[in-house]
Design a protein around this motif. Structure first.
Motif, mmCIF file in Angstrom:
data_model
loop_
_atom_site.group_PDB
_atom_site.id
_atom_site.type_symbol
_atom_site.label_atom_id
_atom_site.label_comp_id
_atom_site.label_asym_id
_atom_site.label_seq_id
_atom_site.Cartn_x
_atom_site.Cartn_y
_atom_site.Cartn_z
ATOM 1 N N MET A 1 -32.876 77.393 -102.820
ATOM 2 C CA MET A 1 -32.679 77.497 -101.038
ATOM 3 C C MET A 1 -31.880 76.125 -100.678
ATOM 4 O O MET A 1 -32.002 75.503 -101.297
ATOM 5 C CB MET A 1 -33.485 78.276 -100.549
ATOM 6 N N GLU A 2 -30.482 76.450 -99.518
ATOM 7 C CA GLU A 2 -30.940 75.137 -99.550
ATOM 8 C C GLU A 2 -31.202 74.753 -97.950
ATOM 9 O O GLU A 2 -30.584 75.934 -96.568
ATOM 10 C CB GLU A 2 -28.818 76.170 -98.829
ATOM 11 N N PRO A 3 -31.539 73.616 -97.091
ATOM 12 C CA PRO A 3 -32.071 73.446 -96.124
ATOM 13 C C PRO A 3 -30.647 73.114 -95.207
ATOM 14 O O PRO A 3 -29.973 72.339 -95.545
ATOM 15 C CB PRO A 3 -32.837 71.790 -96.606
ATOM 16 N N ILE A 4 -30.702 73.286 -93.957
ATOM 17 C CA ILE A 4 -29.722 73.256 -92.797
ATOM 18 C C ILE A 4 -30.912 72.115 -91.555
ATOM 19 O O ILE A 4 -31.723 72.727 -91.154
ATOM 20 C CB ILE A 4 -29.457 74.393 -92.212
ATOM 21 N N GLN A 5 -29.502 71.537 -91.344
ATOM 22 C CA GLN A 5 -29.720 71.087 -89.816
ATOM 23 C C GLN A 5 -29.167 71.520 -89.052
ATOM 24 O O GLN A 5 -28.691 72.167 -88.884
ATOM 25 C CB GLN A 5 -30.542 68.903 -90.693
ATOM 26 N N TRP A 6 -28.677 70.077 -87.982
ATOM 27 C CA TRP A 6 -28.035 70.136 -87.075
ATOM 28 C C TRP A 6 -26.818 68.780 -87.019
ATOM 29 O O TRP A 6 -27.374 68.329 -87.006
ATOM 30 C CB TRP A 6 -28.296 71.231 -85.977
ATOM 31 N N ASP A 7 -25.744 69.649 -86.540
ATOM 32 C CA ASP A 7 -25.360 68.273 -85.808
ATOM 33 C C ASP A 7 -25.006 67.843 -83.840
ATOM 34 O O ASP A 7 -24.707 67.056 -83.881
ATOM 35 C CB ASP A 7 -23.788 67.783 -86.293
ATOM 36 N N VAL A 8 -24.970 69.160 -83.929
ATOM 37 C CA VAL A 8 -24.906 69.167 -82.216
ATOM 38 C C VAL A 8 -26.430 69.558 -81.773
ATOM 39 O O VAL A 8 -26.877 70.850 -81.800
ATOM 40 C CB VAL A 8 -23.462 69.846 -82.024
#
Length: 272
Positions: A167-174
């Motif tokens: 699985m791929e962990p996802i954050q955010w830049d906005v």
């Protein structure tokens, strides 16, 4: 048996030479030393893109009252989003999870119980992730491939544990900061002024002013020429370290393959 006698003067000269070499290396290659010292496992915060494309995402952990409103707004603008749902939320609102999936939105993982992953072992993390995956799959028929860690918290062992099960962990830049219940106009200004090609925007499905802000945000981004896609269509798929890399800011970048017939390409072929 031969006996070698090393004079004290020679030992002193040798030690001095080694010390000089060490100093020369440290001065000549500080970036290499620094890169090694700061090497970290990072989630994907955004993606390097030449085209105006971005993703919007919603974390669903608590309330449910605005879910259908968000679905209706997104449908009005023909936009598909990614919803990261907690397993307990799936238990409580399975009809909303199905409605999101039926509307064509991605339903991804936000943990089973919204625990602090930094405080769990690798086995506990993977068990929690799979528990949520099972619940989402049971409702939607699709098993999540992406996860947003609870509270946005992670460290090397958290990221490694997540990637160990594909699985791929996802954050955010906005960050819309909608969870702070700031006015809709402020949410709109924050998002539209910060989005760049490859951005991932963070919203919350139960935030007070998000339904009010969302139409103006979508209109603004579309008028700027942005195409808004689910995160799985934004990120680069493949094997990390082979097809893509993630820089120190969390930006995912494609690794360009060597041209056919080049020296590196030939060398690669010879090893296969």
């Amino acid at each position: 048996m031969k006996i070698f006698v090393v004079k004290h003067k020679n030992i002193t000269l040798l030690a001095g030479l080694l010390a000089a070499c060490a100093i020369f290396y440290a001065v000549s290659y500080p970036s290499a030393v620094g890169a090694y010292a700061t090497d970290r496992q990072l989630p994907i915060y955004c993606v390097e893109k030449d085209q105006k494309v971005c993703s919007i995402s919603f974390d669903a952990a608590w309330g449910n009252e605005d879910t259908q409103t968000l679905i209706d707004i997104l449908e009005q603008y023909k936009v598909k989003a990614t919803f990261f749902v907690v397993g307990q939320w799936v238990d409580k609102y399975p009809e909303s999870v199905k409605a999101l999936s039926d509307a064509g939105h991605e339903v991804m993982n936000h943990s089973a119980t919204h625990a602090h992953y930094n405080q769990l072992s690798a086995d506990e993390i993977t068990a929690d992730v799979n528990t949520c995956n099972d619940k989402v799959e049971a409702v939607t028929g699709v098993r999540p491939t992406l996860i947003r860690c609870p509270y946005g918290e992670y460290d090397d062992h958290v990221v490694s544990a997540i990637r160990s099960i594909g699985m791929e962990p996802i954050q955010w830049d906005v960050d819309s900061l909608d969870w702070k219940e700031i006015p809709a106009s402020e949410i709109t200004q924050r998002v539209t002024s910060k989005v760049q090609p490859g951005s991932i925007v963070l919203f919350h499905n139960a935030a007070k002013h998000t339904p009010e802000a969302l139409p103006s945000i979508l209109e603004n981004l579309i008028s700027q020429g942005y195409t808004i896609v689910p995160i799985s269509q934004l990120i680069i798929k493949g094997q990390c370290g082979t097809d893509y890399t993630i820089d120190h800011t969390g930006k995912q970048l494609a690794i360009q393959a060597a041209p056919e017939g080049s020296a590196s390409s030939a060398g690669s072929s010879a090893k296969q």
